[in-house]
Write an enzyme that holds these catalytic residues in place. Structure first.
Site, PDB file in Angstrom:
ATOM      1  N   LEU A 115      -5.236  -4.643  -5.246  1.00  0.00           N
ATOM      2  CA  LEU A 115      -5.369  -3.844  -6.194  1.00  0.00           C
ATOM      3  C   LEU A 115      -6.089  -2.656  -5.988  1.00  0.00           C
ATOM      4  O   LEU A 115      -6.054  -1.425  -6.530  1.00  0.00           O
ATOM      5  CB  LEU A 115      -5.982  -4.538  -7.721  1.00  0.00           C
ATOM      6  CG  LEU A 115      -5.216  -5.536  -8.158  1.00  0.00           C
ATOM      7  CD1 LEU A 115      -5.749  -6.086  -9.654  1.00  0.00           C
ATOM      8  CD2 LEU A 115      -3.630  -5.161  -8.403  1.00  0.00           C
ATOM      9  N   SER A 134      -6.964  -8.763  -4.147  1.00  0.00           N
ATOM     10  CA  SER A 134      -7.284  -7.953  -3.370  1.00  0.00           C
ATOM     11  C   SER A 134      -6.569  -6.743  -2.634  1.00  0.00           C
ATOM     12  O   SER A 134      -6.563  -5.963  -2.022  1.00  0.00           O
ATOM     13  CB  SER A 134      -7.624  -8.539  -1.789  1.00  0.00           C
ATOM     14  OG  SER A 134      -6.476  -9.228  -1.351  1.00  0.00           O
ATOM     15  N   CYS A 178     -12.656 -16.913  13.601  1.00  0.00           N
ATOM     16  CA  CYS A 178     -12.384 -15.128  13.206  1.00  0.00           C
ATOM     17  C   CYS A 178     -11.819 -15.241  11.891  1.00  0.00           C
ATOM     18  O   CYS A 178     -12.194 -16.294  11.335  1.00  0.00           O
ATOM     19  CB  CYS A 178     -11.617 -14.395  14.082  1.00  0.00           C
ATOM     20  SG  CYS A 178      -9.913 -14.860  14.291  1.00  0.00           S
ATOM     21  N   ASP A 215      10.420  -7.420  -0.845  1.00  0.00           N
ATOM     22  CA  ASP A 215       8.998  -7.962  -0.586  1.00  0.00           C
ATOM     23  C   ASP A 215       9.185  -9.437  -1.138  1.00  0.00           C
ATOM     24  O   ASP A 215       9.750  -9.568  -2.105  1.00  0.00           O
ATOM     25  CB  ASP A 215       8.312  -6.931  -1.468  1.00  0.00           C
ATOM     26  CG  ASP A 215       6.564  -7.133  -0.744  1.00  0.00           C
ATOM     27  OD1 ASP A 215       6.196  -8.284  -0.525  1.00  0.00           O
ATOM     28  OD2 ASP A 215       5.958  -6.296  -0.595  1.00  0.00           O
ATOM     29  N   ASP A 259       3.594  -3.268   7.166  1.00  0.00           N
ATOM     30  CA  ASP A 259       2.191  -3.284   7.896  1.00  0.00           C
ATOM     31  C   ASP A 259       2.140  -4.159   9.130  1.00  0.00           C
ATOM     32  O   ASP A 259       0.942  -4.388   9.534  1.00  0.00           O
ATOM     33  CB  ASP A 259       1.186  -3.962   7.051  1.00  0.00           C
ATOM     34  CG  ASP A 259       1.499  -5.335   6.617  1.00  0.00           C
ATOM     35  OD1 ASP A 259       2.468  -5.923   6.964  1.00  0.00           O
ATOM     36  OD2 ASP A 259       0.620  -5.922   5.785  1.00  0.00           O
ATOM     37  N   ASN A 260       3.194  -4.451   9.827  1.00  0.00           N
ATOM     38  CA  ASN A 260       3.260  -5.316  11.111  1.00  0.00           C
ATOM     39  C   ASN A 260       4.238  -4.950  12.012  1.00  0.00           C
ATOM     40  O   ASN A 260       5.298  -4.388  11.448  1.00  0.00           O
ATOM     41  CB  ASN A 260       3.344  -6.813  10.634  1.00  0.00           C
ATOM     42  CG  ASN A 260       4.846  -7.194  10.198  1.00  0.00           C
ATOM     43  OD1 ASN A 260       5.663  -7.213  10.840  1.00  0.00           O
ATOM     44  ND2 ASN A 260       4.860  -7.239   8.892  1.00  0.00           N
ATOM     45  N   CYS A 293      -4.295  -4.111   8.561  1.00  0.00           N
ATOM     46  CA  CYS A 293      -5.140  -3.863   7.600  1.00  0.00           C
ATOM     47  C   CYS A 293      -5.888  -4.809   7.007  1.00  0.00           C
ATOM     48  O   CYS A 293      -6.984  -4.527   6.465  1.00  0.00           O
ATOM     49  CB  CYS A 293      -4.365  -2.899   6.429  1.00  0.00           C
ATOM     50  SG  CYS A 293      -3.780  -1.347   6.953  1.00  0.00           S
ATOM     51  N   GLY A 351       0.855  -1.180   0.058  1.00  0.00           N
ATOM     52  CA  GLY A 351       0.061   0.089   0.185  1.00  0.00           C
ATOM     53  C   GLY A 351       0.896   1.417   0.019  1.00  0.00           C
ATOM     54  O   GLY A 351       0.481   2.226  -0.640  1.00  0.00           O
TER      55      GLY A 351
END
Ligand SMILES: [Zn+2]
Length: 393
Positions: free
Chosen positions: A80, A78, A351, A71, A139-140, A197, A50
């Protein structure tokens, strides 16, 4: 506080480069000198997701000479909605490779270095040492603390950003001139407190809002112009459309950069430091965890189970396991929903991925439902193992 430029200028710009960067060259503060510094700069983007998408595209367009991309993930549909460096034809491709292709299209003069691997304690210092500046778009929390620790230990500046739903934050951490991430956040949040996210969602365009701040700061650091965001935290609220700047001071008690540091090298295990689940949850799930295969067997054999989905209503709208009822985790933790749980049935919680159901299981067991279990891997596992026809997110 103005800082000297991070990077020495390159010897010269080619005729092609002068044409391409003319709109930079005519800004007095950037000029030929600034553009030559950008050309000589080596910047590493941690994550091509992101935040990495807009930062890589704009750093490339700006003429940063060397761009590293680390990366290990591949492009998924999901992604895009916000990861604009990737496209439909990139689905299934490693993100680092897909990002490199887009960069070549924007600016073939950029030297792209692909690190198609996961950043870990064994490679982080070696990779970081090849660059002048790090742009962190992870993101973590585990990776975030590792990026910070490695940057401080190597004396490197880095531009940090984070996004969640409608809220974003950004700052520049440079131990030599200001606080580090640990000065701001000494401890990771308790596990399960701050959803990722993937669990909580993110407004796609928020990536551009925060990513553009990160690129802006990177350019300022490289060229030595303006006031870098060192010692200040930018907080952005997209719903109120409000930017606030908060002063962050170096913490003399910081475990890493304080007067008496206790962290003097990378931690052995950052996942462990940040904790996948809380201690209570860890204890609750021990011996009380079933797989999706076991759940399906229980259902098929007609076992009398009470299957509870502890996610949020918006997630329930996307997909659900047949036979489940929705009771969000918050209502279980507050005790509000306890009356809905039968005493005479086998209770099964699930969950999205198994973190929230572990927290809810701990609360249920404390309330006396000793035989309750939760499903390992949650509905993500159900979709991949039992029913791939269900939509996923
Ligand atoms: Zn610190």
């Amino acid at each position: 506080m103005a800082l000297p430029p991070l990077v020495e200028p390159a010897a010269e710009l080619s005729v092609d480069e002068i044409r391409r960067y003319s709109r930079h060259l005519i800004i007095p503060d950037v000029g030929m000198d600034g553009q030559k510094r950008l050309k000589n700069a080596k910047v590493l983007a941690v994550g091509a997701g992101g935040l990495g998408s807009p930062t890589l595209l704009y750093l490339a367009a700006a003429g940063v000479g060397t761009l590293g991309i680390i990366d290990f993930d591949t492009v998924d549909e999901s992604n895009l909605q916000r990861q604009i460096i990737h496209g439909v034809s990139d689905i299934g491709t490693p993100k680092a490779e897909s990002a490199a292709r887009s960069i070549a299209e924007v600016n073939p003069l950029v030297n792209v270095v692909i690190h198609n691997t996961a950043l870990d304690r064994d490679n982080v210092k070696e990779i970081f040492s090849q660059y002048d500046l790090i742009v962190d778009g992870t993101d973590n929390f585990a990776t975030r603390y590792m990026v910070n620790d490695a940057a401080v230990l190597l004396g490197k500046p880095y531009v940090w950003g984070s996004i969640y739903r409608f809220d974003g934050q950004a700052s520049v951490f440079w131990e030599e001139h200001g606080p580090c991430y640990r000065c701001l956040y000494p401890e990771p949040p308790p596990p399960g407190m701050v959803p990722s996210c993937a669990e909580g969602g993110v407004l796609g365009v928020l990536c551009a809002s925060i990513g553009s701040i990160q690129v802006n700061e990177a350019i300022k650091l490289i060229t030595g112009i303006g006031e870098p965001l060192v010692g200040r935290l930018m907080v952005y609220d997209a719903l109120e459309m409000e930017y606030r700047k908060i002063k962050v001071r170096k913490d003399p008690n910081c475990a890493l950069c304080g007067d008496n540091p206790t962290v003097t090298d990378l931690l052995e295990d950052y996942e462990d430091f940040c904790g996948a689940v809380s201690e209570e949850a860890q204890e609750a799930v021990t011996g009380s965890t079933i797989t999706v295969r076991e759940l399906k067997d229980w259902q098929d054999s007609g076992k009398d189970i009470f299957l509870v989905d502890v996610r949020e209503p918006a997630e329930w709208e996307i997909n659900r396991i047949p036979g489940a009822v929705l009771i969000p985790k918050g209502e279980i933790l507050s005790g509000e929903a306890l009356a809905k749980f039968p005493q005479d049935k086998q209770i099964v919680l699930h969950c999205k991925s198994g973190v929230r159901s572990a927290e809810a299981l701990a609360a249920l067991k404390t309330a006396g439902f000793k035989d309750a279990v939760h499903v390992q891997g949650g509905i993500v596992s159900w979709v991949s193992v039992i029913d791939p026809s269900l939509p996923s997110y």
